[in-house]
Design a protein around this motif. Structure first.
Motif, PDB file in Angstrom:
ATOM      1  N   LEU A  31       0.615  28.631 -19.965  1.00  0.00           N
ATOM      2  CA  LEU A  31       0.564  27.319 -19.345  1.00  0.00           C
ATOM      3  C   LEU A  31      -0.360  26.407 -20.143  1.00  0.00           C
ATOM      4  CD1 LEU A  31       0.251  28.414 -15.600  1.00  0.00           C
ATOM      5  CD2 LEU A  31       2.328  27.879 -16.900  1.00  0.00           C
ATOM      6  N   PHE A  32       0.200  25.353 -20.692  1.00  0.00           N
ATOM      7  CA  PHE A  32      -0.568  24.361 -21.435  1.00  0.00           C
ATOM      8  C   PHE A  32      -0.401  23.017 -20.737  1.00  0.00           C
ATOM      9  CE2 PHE A  32       0.541  27.365 -24.975  1.00  0.00           C
ATOM     10  CZ  PHE A  32      -0.748  27.871 -25.131  1.00  0.00           C
ATOM     11  N   PRO A  33      -1.384  22.622 -19.912  1.00  0.00           N
ATOM     12  CA  PRO A  33      -1.251  21.386 -19.142  1.00  0.00           C
ATOM     13  C   PRO A  33      -1.203  20.153 -20.026  1.00  0.00           C
ATOM     14  CG  PRO A  33      -3.490  22.213 -19.010  1.00  0.00           C
ATOM     15  CD  PRO A  33      -2.685  23.257 -19.739  1.00  0.00           C
ATOM     16  N   MET A  34      -0.467  19.154 -19.560  1.00  0.00           N
ATOM     17  CA  MET A  34      -0.333  17.901 -20.300  1.00  0.00           C
ATOM     18  C   MET A  34      -1.061  16.753 -19.606  1.00  0.00           C
ATOM     19  SD  MET A  34       3.679  18.364 -21.356  1.00  0.00           S
ATOM     20  CE  MET A  34       3.845  16.682 -21.874  1.00  0.00           C
ATOM     21  N   SER A  35      -1.811  17.061 -18.548  1.00  0.00           N
ATOM     22  CA  SER A  35      -2.587  16.046 -17.838  1.00  0.00           C
ATOM     23  C   SER A  35      -3.791  16.718 -17.190  1.00  0.00           C
ATOM     24  CB  SER A  35      -1.733  15.370 -16.760  1.00  0.00           C
ATOM     25  OG  SER A  35      -1.420  16.291 -15.734  1.00  0.00           O
ATOM     26  N   ALA A  36      -4.779  15.904 -16.832  1.00  0.00           N
ATOM     27  CA  ALA A  36      -5.948  16.427 -16.121  1.00  0.00           C
ATOM     28  C   ALA A  36      -5.520  16.952 -14.749  1.00  0.00           C
ATOM     29  CB  ALA A  36      -7.010  15.347 -15.984  1.00  0.00           C
ATOM     30  N   TYR A  37      -4.525  16.306 -14.169  1.00  0.00           N
ATOM     31  CA  TYR A  37      -3.989  16.759 -12.880  1.00  0.00           C
ATOM     32  C   TYR A  37      -3.469  18.192 -12.984  1.00  0.00           C
ATOM     33  CZ  TYR A  37      -0.682  17.062  -8.971  1.00  0.00           C
ATOM     34  OH  TYR A  37       0.013  17.463  -7.860  1.00  0.00           O
ATOM     35  N   ALA A  38      -2.641  18.463 -13.989  1.00  0.00           N
ATOM     36  CA  ALA A  38      -2.085  19.803 -14.180  1.00  0.00           C
ATOM     37  C   ALA A  38      -3.191  20.813 -14.484  1.00  0.00           C
ATOM     38  CB  ALA A  38      -1.048  19.795 -15.290  1.00  0.00           C
ATOM     39  N   ALA A  39      -4.166  20.412 -15.293  1.00  0.00           N
ATOM     40  CA  ALA A  39      -5.287  21.303 -15.604  1.00  0.00           C
ATOM     41  C   ALA A  39      -6.055  21.648 -14.329  1.00  0.00           C
ATOM     42  CB  ALA A  39      -6.210  20.642 -16.622  1.00  0.00           C
ATOM     43  N   GLY A  40      -6.234  20.662 -13.459  1.00  0.00           N
ATOM     44  CA  GLY A  40      -6.920  20.907 -12.195  1.00  0.00           C
ATOM     45  C   GLY A  40      -6.161  21.880 -11.313  1.00  0.00           C
ATOM     46  N   LYS A  41      -4.845  21.769 -11.309  1.00  0.00           N
ATOM     47  CA  LYS A  41      -4.030  22.690 -10.514  1.00  0.00           C
ATOM     48  C   LYS A  41      -4.101  24.115 -11.072  1.00  0.00           C
ATOM     49  CE  LYS A  41      -2.319  20.018  -7.289  1.00  0.00           C
ATOM     50  NZ  LYS A  41      -2.582  20.254  -5.874  1.00  0.00           N
TER      51      LYS A  41
END
Length: 162
Positions: A63-73
């Motif tokens: 999983l490589f998030p593309m937003s701070a939102y995704a990283a937070g999740k």
């Protein structure tokens, strides 16, 4: 969680505080007060570009998030998983796609829903939706039963104090 994904690019600390820190505080309070179940609304955004190129499920990665939102999740899920493993909690995590409400009035999801309303669902699609709904409500029911036990033991007041 902060649902303003575009706005979070300018304020990534909001996702850290509203999602990661809030989730940590929640599972830590659960550990201290011996509360066993948590329902967590995650997001399909955790898959990042992987979802653009492949069919994904809960075993897909990395999983490589593309937003701070995704990283937070992702970070929130990780805390929940670790607390479930370390402290015998039960976590129900749902990676929702685009969640909408009754007041939505424009955009691609709105247009998609209008088209869905005009479609005739096949039995297989209806069965799939019934299966997903059944699993979701089964988890909610178990969570609700745990909540009622918690409420009757007055631990809920301690959680609110924390």
């Amino acid at each position: 969680a902060n649902t303003d994904i575009i706005g979070s690019h300018a304020q990534p600390d909001r996702d850290l505080n509203d999602c990661v820190i809030a989730t940590f505080n929640t599972v830590e309070s659960m550990r201290i007060l011996n509360i066993k179940s948590i329902l967590f609304a995650s997001s399909g955004s955790v898959y990042g570009k992987l979802a653009l190129e492949n069919y994904v499920d809960e075993t897909s990665g990395p999983l490589f998030p593309m937003s701070a939102y995704a990283a937070g999740k992702i970070a929130s899920e990780a805390f929940i998983y670790s607390y479930c493993h370390l402290y015998n909690l039960r976590g129900y995590l749902f990676r929702f796609g685009n969640v909408i409400g009754a007041r939505i009035s424009h955009g691609i999801i709105y247009d998609f829903i209008k088209k869905l309303k005009m479609m005739d669902y096949s039995k297989s699609n209806k069965k799939f939706l019934e299966d997903i709904s059944s699993l979701y409500f089964e988890a909610i029911n178990e969570y609700y039963n745990d909540y009622q036990k918690l409420k009757s033991s007055r631990k809920i007041e301690k959680v609110l104090e924390i």
